[in-house]
Design a protein around this motif. Structure first.
Motif, PDB file in Angstrom:
ATOM      1  N   UNK A   1     -15.265  21.361  24.325  1.00 19.18           N
ATOM      2  CA  UNK A   1     -14.149  20.976  23.469  1.00 19.18           C
ATOM      3  C   UNK A   1     -13.140  20.135  24.230  1.00 19.18           C
ATOM      4  N   UNK A   2     -12.042  19.765  23.597  1.00 25.21           N
ATOM      5  CA  UNK A   2     -11.016  18.971  24.285  1.00 25.21           C
ATOM      6  C   UNK A   2     -10.331  19.779  25.382  1.00 25.21           C
ATOM      7  N   UNK A   3      -9.756  19.068  26.343  1.00 32.71           N
ATOM      8  CA  UNK A   3      -9.051  19.719  27.443  1.00 32.71           C
ATOM      9  C   UNK A   3      -7.696  20.235  26.982  1.00 32.71           C
ATOM     10  N   UNK A   4      -7.308  21.388  27.516  1.00 30.64           N
ATOM     11  CA  UNK A   4      -5.998  21.973  27.275  1.00 30.64           C
ATOM     12  C   UNK A   4      -5.410  22.433  28.610  1.00 30.64           C
ATOM     13  N   UNK A   5      -4.085  22.479  28.679  1.00 31.08           N
ATOM     14  CA  UNK A   5      -3.407  23.095  29.813  1.00 31.08           C
ATOM     15  C   UNK A   5      -3.384  24.607  29.641  1.00 31.08           C
ATOM     16  N   UNK A   6      -3.425  25.336  30.741  1.00 34.46           N
ATOM     17  CA  UNK A   6      -3.270  26.785  30.723  1.00 34.46           C
ATOM     18  C   UNK A   6      -2.210  27.192  31.747  1.00 34.46           C
ATOM     19  N   UNK A   7      -1.850  28.484  31.720  1.00 33.70           N
ATOM     20  CA  UNK A   7      -0.923  29.117  32.662  1.00 33.70           C
ATOM     21  C   UNK A   7       0.525  28.750  32.342  1.00 33.70           C
ATOM     22  N   UNK A   8       1.205  29.655  31.648  1.00 36.30           N
ATOM     23  CA  UNK A   8       2.595  29.402  31.247  1.00 36.30           C
ATOM     24  C   UNK A   8       3.608  30.005  32.213  1.00 36.30           C
ATOM     25  N   UNK A   9       3.154  30.610  33.310  1.00 31.92           N
ATOM     26  CA  UNK A   9       4.065  31.351  34.187  1.00 31.92           C
ATOM     27  C   UNK A   9       5.178  30.501  34.769  1.00 31.92           C
ATOM     28  N   UNK A  10       4.943  29.197  34.929  1.00 34.93           N
ATOM     29  CA  UNK A  10       5.950  28.327  35.537  1.00 34.93           C
ATOM     30  C   UNK A  10       6.501  27.303  34.558  1.00 34.93           C
ATOM     31  N   UNK A  11       6.098  27.395  33.306  1.00 34.26           N
ATOM     32  CA  UNK A  11       6.547  26.471  32.263  1.00 34.26           C
ATOM     33  C   UNK A  11       8.060  26.555  32.079  1.00 34.26           C
ATOM     34  N   UNK A  12       8.686  25.389  31.916  1.00 34.47           N
ATOM     35  CA  UNK A  12      10.125  25.373  31.720  1.00 34.47           C
ATOM     36  C   UNK A  12      10.659  23.960  31.707  1.00 34.47           C
ATOM     37  N   UNK A  13      11.958  23.836  31.815  1.00 35.82           N
ATOM     38  CA  UNK A  13      12.591  22.520  31.809  1.00 35.82           C
ATOM     39  C   UNK A  13      12.935  22.123  33.239  1.00 35.82           C
ATOM     40  N   UNK A  14      12.847  20.819  33.510  1.00 35.48           N
ATOM     41  CA  UNK A  14      13.147  20.368  34.859  1.00 35.48           C
ATOM     42  C   UNK A  14      12.677  18.959  35.120  1.00 35.48           C
ATOM     43  N   UNK A  15      12.434  18.673  36.397  1.00 36.72           N
ATOM     44  CA  UNK A  15      12.057  17.337  36.837  1.00 36.72           C
ATOM     45  C   UNK A  15      10.579  17.090  36.553  1.00 36.72           C
ATOM     46  N   UNK A  16      10.224  16.140  35.664  1.00 35.62           N
ATOM     47  CA  UNK A  16       8.811  15.933  35.336  1.00 35.62           C
ATOM     48  C   UNK A  16       7.982  15.414  36.504  1.00 35.62           C
TER      49      UNK A  16
END
Length: 312
Positions: A198-213
């Motif tokens: 299937x299509x690629x997806x990102x995983x692992x939300x432990x560090x997800x947030x707002x900040x410097x891209x």
């Protein structure tokens, strides 16, 4: 390694969750995908159960789960937005996705990773999301290094660390507090869903947030600067990110002024972890590990924001 009661019950929970979503008998057993102090992950059939790090706070994890659930086509969505408590650890459930094949580097999905990042960075961040944890993880890696070793080859890493601005060492807030970021992007954070193609997806939300891209581009940028990622692969990644309208770098021209600090920080983090692991295992550094330590040595004397990369 995780204590047996947690691993055993996590396996049971994964099986229960998998069976709750199908009426047919399941012939397969469970498998442990990861068993580290910061995460234990178990798969049963098409369901994955993850026990998050012991210090994970519900107030941080729940908004991250909600964000992933509302980013279809970018993040693999969780099976529910509320974690459960298991032996004092927060546990979440996910559909199984096929990971990147580490034995086939030529098939690495650099374009897919870059495109997903660009889409993530252009998505408005939901309210209540904490800062992304990239700089915090870099600081933790350096703290582990200091607690593990006083060996001489740690000095270049510490010197390079001291050259970084305070925000990259998690000592002050990041200036960008609105851009949605993954926080720990590497190829292990991509899966195909539905598996296996299937299509690629990102995983692992432990560090997800707002900040410097730029932090999300920093690991491949650091690999390229250290000579561990080929110019062709780096061009594929950077070109796809730009083509998808990613805001972390200019649309054309030299990207390095925007990437330099984050790439240096990820190089320090990688080197610090490498030395700590080698010290704990009482072994010498491998060739790749030595390469990032050597890059830190060069970083200590090279001025920041050199065009083309700090290690070239």
């Amino acid at each position: 390694m995780t204590t047996h009661p947690l691993l055993a019950e996590l396996t049971l929970r994964a099986r229960t969750e998998a069976h709750s979503r199908t009426s047919s008998a399941c012939p397969c057993g469970a498998s442990t995908l990861a068993d580290r102090p910061d995460a234990t992950v178990v798969r049963h059939a098409d369901t994955v159960a993850k026990a998050h790090a012991p210090d994970t706070a519900p107030a941080d994890l729940i908004p991250r789960l909600a964000a992933a659930a509302h980013l279809p086509g970018i993040f693999l969505p969780p099976l529910g937005e509320s974690p459960v408590d298991l032996h004092g650890r927060l546990v979440t459930f996910w559909p199984y996705g096929e990971p990147v094949d580490p034995d086939n580097p030529d098939a690495a999905p650099w374009e897919a990773a870059a495109t997903l990042l660009a889409r993530l960075h252009r998505t408005p961040a939901p309210p209540g999301l904490s800062p992304m944890r990239g700089p915090v993880k870099a600081a933790l890696a350096v703290a582990r290094l200091l607690a593990t070793t006083r060996q001489r080859h740690a000095l270049p890493v510490l010197r390079a660390w001291r050259t970084l601005p305070a925000w990259a060492r998690a000592e002050t807030p990041m200036s960008d507090r609105t851009t949605l970021c993954h926080g720990d992007l590497h190829l292990g954070q991509l899966v195909r869903h539905p598996a296996p193609d299937g299509p690629w997806h990102l995983i692992d939300v432990d560090d997800l947030g707002v900040g410097e891209p730029a932090w999300d581009l920093a690991r491949p940028a650091a690999w390229y600067a250290c000579g561990l990622l080929s110019p062709d692969d780096w061009s594929r990644f950077l070109g796809a990110y730009r083509a998808a309208g990613g805001p972390a770098v200019p649309a054309d021209g030299d990207p390095w002024p925007a990437l330099d600090v984050a790439a240096r920080a990820l190089t320090v983090q990688t080197a610090a972890r490498a030395i700590a692991k080698a010290t704990e295992a009482d072994r010498a550094l491998g060739d790749v590990e030595q390469a990032v330590v050597d890059a830190c040595d060069r970083m200590g004397s090279a001025p920041p924001q050199l065009a083309g990369g700090f290690a070239k």
